[in-house]
Design an enzyme around this catalytic site. Structure first.
Site, PDB file in Angstrom:
ATOM      1  N   LYS A 175       0.846  -1.203   0.000  1.00 45.35           N
ATOM      2  CA  LYS A 175       0.000   0.000   0.000  1.00 45.35           C
ATOM      3  C   LYS A 175       0.875   1.244   0.000  1.00 45.35           C
ATOM      4  O   LYS A 175       1.695   1.426   0.885  1.00 45.35           O
ATOM      5  CB  LYS A 175      -0.916  -0.030   1.218  1.00 45.35           C
ATOM      6  CG  LYS A 175      -1.894  -1.200   1.188  1.00 45.35           C
ATOM      7  CD  LYS A 175      -2.674  -1.329   2.464  1.00 45.35           C
ATOM      8  CE  LYS A 175      -1.809  -1.782   3.616  1.00 45.35           C
ATOM      9  NZ  LYS A 175      -2.584  -2.043   4.851  1.00 45.35           N
ATOM     10  N   THR A 217      -7.876   8.777   9.312  1.00 43.81           N
ATOM     11  CA  THR A 217      -7.262   7.597   8.687  1.00 43.81           C
ATOM     12  C   THR A 217      -7.145   6.425   9.656  1.00 43.81           C
ATOM     13  O   THR A 217      -6.495   5.436   9.354  1.00 43.81           O
ATOM     14  CB  THR A 217      -5.841   7.939   8.198  1.00 43.81           C
ATOM     15  OG1 THR A 217      -5.097   8.443   9.325  1.00 43.81           O
ATOM     16  CG2 THR A 217      -5.861   8.975   7.103  1.00 43.81           C
ATOM     17  N   GLY A 271      -7.525   3.144  11.212  1.00 51.20           N
ATOM     18  CA  GLY A 271      -8.098   1.854  10.819  1.00 51.20           C
ATOM     19  C   GLY A 271      -8.280   1.661   9.321  1.00 51.20           C
ATOM     20  O   GLY A 271      -8.993   0.752   8.903  1.00 51.20           O
ATOM     21  N   THR A 272      -7.629   2.480   8.496  1.00 48.90           N
ATOM     22  CA  THR A 272      -7.782   2.297   7.040  1.00 48.90           C
ATOM     23  C   THR A 272      -7.219   0.939   6.602  1.00 48.90           C
ATOM     24  O   THR A 272      -7.800   0.270   5.748  1.00 48.90           O
ATOM     25  CB  THR A 272      -7.083   3.411   6.229  1.00 48.90           C
ATOM     26  OG1 THR A 272      -5.794   3.629   6.765  1.00 48.90           O
ATOM     27  CG2 THR A 272      -7.857   4.701   6.272  1.00 48.90           C
ATOM     28  N   GLY A 273      -6.078   0.539   7.183  1.00 47.81           N
ATOM     29  CA  GLY A 273      -5.473  -0.750   6.818  1.00 47.81           C
ATOM     30  C   GLY A 273      -6.350  -1.914   7.219  1.00 47.81           C
ATOM     31  O   GLY A 273      -6.543  -2.868   6.448  1.00 47.81           O
ATOM     32  N   CYS A 274      -6.885  -1.841   8.440  1.00 48.89           N
ATOM     33  CA  CYS A 274      -7.789  -2.900   8.923  1.00 48.89           C
ATOM     34  C   CYS A 274      -8.990  -3.012   8.001  1.00 48.89           C
ATOM     35  O   CYS A 274      -9.407  -4.108   7.603  1.00 48.89           O
ATOM     36  CB  CYS A 274      -8.308  -2.572  10.323  1.00 48.89           C
ATOM     37  SG  CYS A 274      -7.043  -2.292  11.547  1.00 48.89           S
TER      38      CYS A 274
END
Ligand code: PXL
Length: 269
Positions: free
Chosen positions: A176, A207, A209-212
């Protein structure tokens, strides 16, 4: 309705971890179940601590789920210790669970280490080979490979290296690029082809928790039957909408809106 499992940490503020995952599964019309790997204490500003589960307490959450549900996809997030990684890997392989998405959570957005060095090695050795796709951000790609990743060429090299690190079987890798300075391009490598997924850079503090959320969305789309590139594209589009419609809560990195306006709705962009 199909069932998707999250094995991840608990963020009481609901922006990241298992609460974000369950909301994401629901947004895609899936039924979410979850087993907690660690109880963190945090809000949108900082992570203040974490109480990790033991293999026994994690296993005791997982076992009843496998006895009762047909699990169509799995996402793993924060797995802070060698033992929690082993437990998750054993559960996925014993029950031959399909469509595993591994988010190799290493550090929180606010800079708190969520995993130790021994666990990073364990992740590579035992969990990544079971994954359909692994979703590191730039910092995680660097920690997994030892490379410095600053641009698209670096992302390509890191993706190749991550595939090479997995000796028994190879996952696809989604690196990412959200923190690249010039673009927000993500790179998907399936061991053969590179896919360059252009993203829109959205200037925002929201932003958390965007990855989760992205990895949970990919797991839901794969469980629903999408091929990987399509699953990633739809998941990315969902996260962009969830960021754009963030409710603006908290004093720090605010949470997303996990139920954004569907695309194509009159008046939406
Ligand atoms: O975004 C990484 C992450 C994953 N899982 C949990 C977290 C965080 C970051 O804070 O708390 C539980």
């Amino acid at each position: 309705m199909i069932t998707v499992l999250s094995i991840a940490g608990y963020d009481p503020s609901g922006g990241a971890g298992i609460l974000a995952d369950i909301k994401t599964f629901a947004a895609f019309g899936c039924y979410g179940v979850g087993a907690i790997s660690s109880l963190t204490s945090q809000n949108t500003v900082a992570v203040y601590g974490a109480a990790h589960q033991t293999p026994e307490t994690l296993r005791s959450q997982l076992q009843p789920l496998s006895e009762d549900f047909t699990i169509a996809g799995v996402k793993t997030g924060m797995l802070p210790t060698r033992e929690t990684i082993e437990t998750a890997a054993e559960f996925v392989s014993t029950h031959r669970l399909p469509h595993l998405v591994v988010d190799p959570v290493i550090r929180s957005t606010s800079g708190y280490d969520l995993i130790d060095d021994v666990a990073v090695r364990e992740l590579v050795r035992h969990l990544l080979p079971l994954a359909e796709v692994v979703t590191p951000n730039l910092a995680e790609a660097e920690r997994l490979t030892g490379l410095v990743v600053r641009d698209i060429a670096g992302m390509e090299e890191a993706a190749r290296r991550i595939v090479a690190l997995c000796e028994t079987a190879s996952p696809a890798v989604l690196v990412k690029g959200g923190h690249l300075t010039d673009t927000a391009t993500d790179l998907l490598y399936d061991g053969r082809d590179f896919y360059y997924l252009e993203g829109e850079r959205i200037e925002t503090r929201n932003t958390h928790g965007t990855g989760c959320t992205l990895s949970a969305a990919i797991a839901a789309r794969l469980a629903l039957g999408d091929e990987l590139p399509e699953a990633v594209r739809k998941a990315k589009n969902y996260v962009e909408r969830a960021i754009r419609e963030a409710p603006g809560l908290g004093q720090g990195a605010g949470p997303l809106n996990h139920f954004p306006t569907p695309p194509g709705t009159p008046g939406s962009n």
